[in-house]
Design an enzyme around this catalytic site. Structure first.
Site, PDB file in Angstrom:
ATOM      1  CB  THR A 419       2.197  -7.817  -7.692  1.00  0.00           C
ATOM      2  OG1 THR A 419       3.614  -7.695  -7.827  1.00  0.00           O
ATOM      3  CG2 THR A 419       1.830  -7.693  -6.228  1.00  0.00           C
ATOM      4  CG  HIS A 471     -10.234   0.210   5.804  1.00  0.00           C
ATOM      5  ND1 HIS A 471     -11.472  -0.404   5.784  1.00  0.00           N
ATOM      6  CD2 HIS A 471      -9.719  -0.060   7.034  1.00  0.00           C
ATOM      7  CE1 HIS A 471     -11.689  -0.999   6.933  1.00  0.00           C
ATOM      8  NE2 HIS A 471     -10.641  -0.807   7.714  1.00  0.00           N
TER       9      HIS A 471
END
Length: 500
Positions: A419, A471
């Site tokens: 993005t 994560h």
């Protein structure tokens, strides 16, 4: 009894939620009448009655989760068919009787096909009321979908009867109104075609859809000065936005006309409630789901863009002449990203239950800002494309996104997303994951900043990079290494050009 079945929900969609039943047990129903609305993480679906009769059983309540092929309920056939069949005839007689003449015919106003994968839309503001006379090809209403606004024009001269009010949910082929056309109406229409339009508006302005009216009013535009490219000579929203982006000399030439376009602030309401578009609702839901699901963390780095900018400036003219497309920065970032993904495959993976799916293909989602919101079309097999192929592919996807022509297939299946907030001036941000992907790269504004080079302070074009990652499957070491590799490739582009 006829079963009401959950339809196929699309590729990779395994379940849906019962949003709303439109009938209760015991209510009469007609074949193809809407019975229940389903919601998935990608699209809303409507399930219709398989037969005439009575709704005999509801197997799942609103809020329940269902899978494709599940029996949602049952229709007892035949019980309500006779009553259901007479109502349309009575309505048609009423519609046909609107103009004078016993031999009048009623022409349906139907929702057109709205593009592949678009299953429904919402009725916008009608430009006419029931009972108004309309001319063939005159704009009647816009249907808003999660990708594009579709204009519906009158199929014939006559008198309009509306059967689907503004805000209603409709599907392709559904009848949303009728036009009662008679010999008198047909004969009168050509004579009245030009004059009534002026009488209604008090001017010879072109007819504008609601979306175009907003752009014209907000930007103080003269509709007659806007070049129309829409069907039947209509001004589209894109035409109005293009005119708004140009110098507004015409507005000065017609001060009397432009003055009332912007009412004083004192006359405006302090608050205004506007229903979210379907696209905005989908964006909001998916972003919140992403935050609630993944263990998101963002790491940052910065890259010296000197080498890329020098390479681009040196070859951009020859590149455009040879390939027919401009050389931008995005193709370099895609190449650098793929090189880093190949080295760190966890960033290109996704979680499925207790499994990790490693992707050996590189389908890169590129976020595109449109008038209605952010969409992320996918550039397939970007690893086998040249810089020119990447630029052409991104250009085609961007145009399709802005025109509302993207298909569902082009919006799903990406393995990683990029993005670019820098095009809007963003210096730094923490992008949100596009689930179920494990990583998203944020590009930002290129700013001239002082940096230390070999013990000396120099002014260099610098960009901050941000990697948001899941994560749960990507460790901090992998995330930091990923950004470092992108930095190395961009500051020394010969590395990925030579596949080093």
């Amino acid at each position: 009894m006829a079963d009401i079945l959950t339809p196929a929900l699309g590729e990779s969609v395994a379940e849906a939620t019962i949003a709303k039943w439109t009938k209760k047990v015991g209510d009469p129903v007609k074949r193809d009448e809407l019975l229940v609305e389903l919601e998935t993480d990608k699209v809303s679906l409507e399930v219709v009655s398989p037969a005439d009769g009575t709704l005999g059983e509801i197997a799942f309540a609103e809020g329940d989760t269902v899978t494709p092929g599940a029996v949602l309920g049952k229709v007892t056939e035949g019980a309500a068919a006779p009553a259901g069949e007479t109502a349309p005839k009575a309505d048609e007689a009423k519609v046909a009787a609107a103009p004078k003449g016993d031999g009048d015919a009623s022409v349906p106003v139907q929702v057109p096909t709205m593009g592949e994968s678009v299953a429904e839309g919402s009725v916008g503001t009608w430009q006419k009321k029931s009972g108004d006379r309309v001319a063939k090809d005159e704009l009647l209403v816009e249907i808003e979908t999660d990708k594009v606004a579709v204009e519906i024009s009158a199929p014939a001269d006559g008198v309009l009867t509306i059967s689907a009010e503004a805000g209603s949910t409709v599907t392709p082929g559904q009848v949303i109104g009728h036009i009662a056309a008679s010999g008198e109406a047909a004969a009168a229409a050509p004579k009245a075609e030009a004059a009534p339009a002026k009488a209604a508006s008090g001017s010879d302005d072109p007819h504008l859809s609601p979306a175009v009216q907003r752009v014209v009013a907000e930007n103080n535009l003269d509709p007659k000065s806007i070049q129309a490219t829409g069907p039947k000579g209509n001004i589209t929203k894109a035409d109005a936005l293009k005119a708004a982006a140009q110098p507004q000399a015409p507005a000065a030439a017609a001060p009397a006309k432009a003055a009332p376009a912007a009412p004083p602030r004192a006359d405006q309401p302090r608050e205004e409630r506007v229903k979210m578009t379907r696209l905005r609702q989908t964006i909001a839901r998916r972003l919140k789901e992403s935050q609630n699901t993944a263990a998101q963390l963002t790491t940052f780095n910065e890259v010296d863009m000197s080498a890329i900018m020098a390479l681009r400036n040196r070859y951009k003219d020859a590149f455009e002449k040879h390939h027919g497309i401009k050389l931008g920065f995005m193709s370099f970032f895609v190449k650098a990203t793929i090189a880093a993904l190949k080295e760190l495959p966890a960033v290109n993976a996704e979680i499925d239950g207790t499994d990790i799916i490693y992707k050996n293909h590189y389908d890169i989602g590129v976020a595109v800002g449109t008038e209605k919101g952010l969409v992320v079309p996918v550039l397939r097999d970007a690893d086998v494309l040249s810089l020119a192929g990447i630029e052409k592919g991104i250009g085609d996807l961007g145009r399709a996104a802005r025109d509302g022509d993207l298909t569902l297939d082009q919006l799903q299946g990406g393995t990683f997303t990029i993005t670019n907030g820098g095009v809007y001036g963003s210096l730094m941000s923490t992008p949100i994951l596009n689930m179920p992907q494990a990583g998203i790269l944020g590009m930002h504004n290129i700013v001239q900043r002082p940096v230390a080079i070999d013990g000396k302070v120099e002014i260099r074009p610098m960009m901050y990079l941000a990697l948001s990652y899941d994560h749960r499957i990507v460790d901090g070491k992998e995330a930091v290494t990923f950004l470092v590799r992108i930095k190395e490739h961009l500051e020394d582009p010969q590395r990925f050009l030579l596949d080093l």
